[in-house]
Write an enzyme that holds these catalytic residues in place. Structure first.
Site, short mmCIF file in Angstrom:
data_model
loop_
_atom_site.label_atom_id
_atom_site.label_comp_id
_atom_site.label_asym_id
_atom_site.label_seq_id
_atom_site.Cartn_x
_atom_site.Cartn_y
_atom_site.Cartn_z
N GLY A 14 27.95 9.64 -10.37
CA GLY A 14 26.64 10.14 -10.78
C GLY A 14 26.62 10.54 -12.23
O GLY A 14 26.08 11.60 -12.59
N ALA A 15 27.18 9.69 -13.10
CA ALA A 15 27.42 10.08 -14.49
C ALA A 15 26.37 9.57 -15.47
O ALA A 15 26.56 9.65 -16.68
CB ALA A 15 28.80 9.60 -14.94
N ARG A 17 23.32 10.72 -16.01
CA ARG A 17 22.40 11.71 -16.57
C ARG A 17 22.88 13.12 -16.25
O ARG A 17 23.81 13.31 -15.47
CB ARG A 17 21.00 11.51 -16.01
CG ARG A 17 20.90 11.71 -14.52
CD ARG A 17 19.51 11.38 -13.99
NE ARG A 17 19.29 9.94 -13.98
CZ ARG A 17 18.11 9.37 -13.77
NH1 ARG A 17 17.04 10.13 -13.58
NH2 ARG A 17 17.99 8.06 -13.75
N VAL A 66 27.91 6.11 -3.48
CA VAL A 66 29.07 6.83 -2.95
C VAL A 66 28.94 7.12 -1.45
O VAL A 66 29.94 7.43 -0.79
CB VAL A 66 29.35 8.14 -3.72
CG1 VAL A 66 29.72 7.85 -5.16
CG2 VAL A 66 28.17 9.11 -3.64
N ASN A 92 30.53 14.16 -8.78
CA ASN A 92 29.33 14.83 -9.26
C ASN A 92 28.05 14.30 -8.62
O ASN A 92 27.03 14.98 -8.60
CB ASN A 92 29.24 14.67 -10.78
CG ASN A 92 27.89 15.07 -11.33
OD1 ASN A 92 27.58 16.26 -11.44
ND2 ASN A 92 27.06 14.09 -11.65
N SER A 144 28.01 23.89 -5.79
CA SER A 144 26.80 24.53 -6.31
C SER A 144 26.79 25.99 -5.89
O SER A 144 27.36 26.37 -4.87
CB SER A 144 25.55 23.84 -5.74
OG SER A 144 24.38 24.59 -6.03
N TYR A 157 20.99 20.87 1.24
CA TYR A 157 21.80 20.90 0.01
C TYR A 157 22.86 21.98 0.08
O TYR A 157 24.03 21.75 -0.27
CB TYR A 157 20.86 21.13 -1.18
CG TYR A 157 21.52 21.04 -2.53
CD1 TYR A 157 21.90 19.80 -3.06
CD2 TYR A 157 21.73 22.17 -3.31
CE1 TYR A 157 22.48 19.71 -4.33
CE2 TYR A 157 22.30 22.10 -4.56
CZ TYR A 157 22.68 20.86 -5.06
OH TYR A 157 23.25 20.78 -6.31
N LYS A 161 26.88 21.39 -0.03
CA LYS A 161 27.69 21.97 -1.11
C LYS A 161 28.69 22.99 -0.58
O LYS A 161 29.79 23.14 -1.14
CB LYS A 161 26.79 22.58 -2.18
CG LYS A 161 25.97 21.54 -2.94
CD LYS A 161 26.85 20.51 -3.63
CE LYS A 161 26.05 19.59 -4.54
NZ LYS A 161 26.93 18.62 -5.27
#
Length: 249
Positions: A14-15, A17, A66, A92, A144, A157, A161
């Protein structure tokens, strides 16, 4: 002058942005060859690669969802075949599908768990066999503050996390004997596209809950990841570093 991560190969999921982009740029700045993973936005990933190359670094954009177990295996196999080793994995990639629990659909729950939690399992599982042969490596999982504290409207979420933290600690125990360090970074409210999309009142309420009185920057997370990826963290494993302006105090 040799930079600290010279000769290392890093895969950042997830690189394209936000936080992932900042991490990719930082690891490249320290000398690593960076595999810039993306799923939906190849153009954004290519822009990150171009920026790294303009700055004298080495990078490659690598497409893969992923959440797809087999595709993750192929991505990592191809990377090892091309570069002979992958030394650093930064998990990420993540999405949000916020809703109150009574309104949350099964699809909203499952899609977040598939990418934010199962995606971490997928990459770690496939890379671990290579890291065990290498007898070394660094895995840094992005959790997170929501996974530490919980957050209303983010049951999916927060669950994902929090799961990342448990996964990190368990895998750290499994791999420590071979010199492989597995840690997590738990960002608080970071100024990214994701938080910019929040309603203004929600943003104000979020900032008011931060003891330091401001949102963080993607670079704050990148610095923590760079530390964990470097030699200075060779005796640190199974830990969660909260980079949140004091939210989790």
């Amino acid at each position: 002058m040799e930079r600290e991560l010279s000769g290392k190969v890093a895969l950042v999921t997830g690189a394209g942005r936000g936080i992932g982009r900042a991490i990719a740029l930082k690891l490249a700045e320290l000398g690593a060859t960076v595999l810039v993973n993306y799923n939906g936005s190849s153009e954004k990933a290519k822009e990150v690669v171009e920026e790294i190359e303009r700055n004298g670094g080495s990078a490659e954009a690598v497409g893969c969802n992923v959440a797809d177990h087999a595709a993750c295996g192929q991505m990592i196999k191809s990377a090892v075949e091309k570069y002979s080793h992958v030394d650093i994995l930064v998990n990420n990639a993540g999405i949000t599908r916020d809703n109150l629990i009574m309104r949350m659909t099964e699809e909203e729950y499952d899609s977040v768990l598939d990418i934010d939690l199962k995606g971490v399992f997928n990459t770690m599982k496939h890379l671990s066999r290579y890291l065990l042969k290498q007898r070394g490596g660094k895995i840094i999982n992005i959790s997170s503050a929501s996974g530490v504290l919980g957050n209303a409207g983010q049951a999916n979420y927060s669950a994902a996390k929090a799961g990342v933290i448990g996964l990190t600690k368990s895998v750290a125990r499994e791999l420590a004997g071979r010199g492989i360090c597995v840690n997590a970074v738990a960002p608080g409210f970071i100024d990214t596209e994701m938080t910019k999309a929040m309603p203004e009142k929600t943003r104000e309420a979020a900032v008011s809950a931060i003891p330091m009185g401001r949102m963080g920057e993607p670079g704050d997370i990148a610095e923590a990841v760079a530390f964990l990826a470097g030699r200075g963290a060779d005796y640190i494993t199974g830990q969660v570093i909260c980079v949140d302006g004091g939210m989790a105090i």
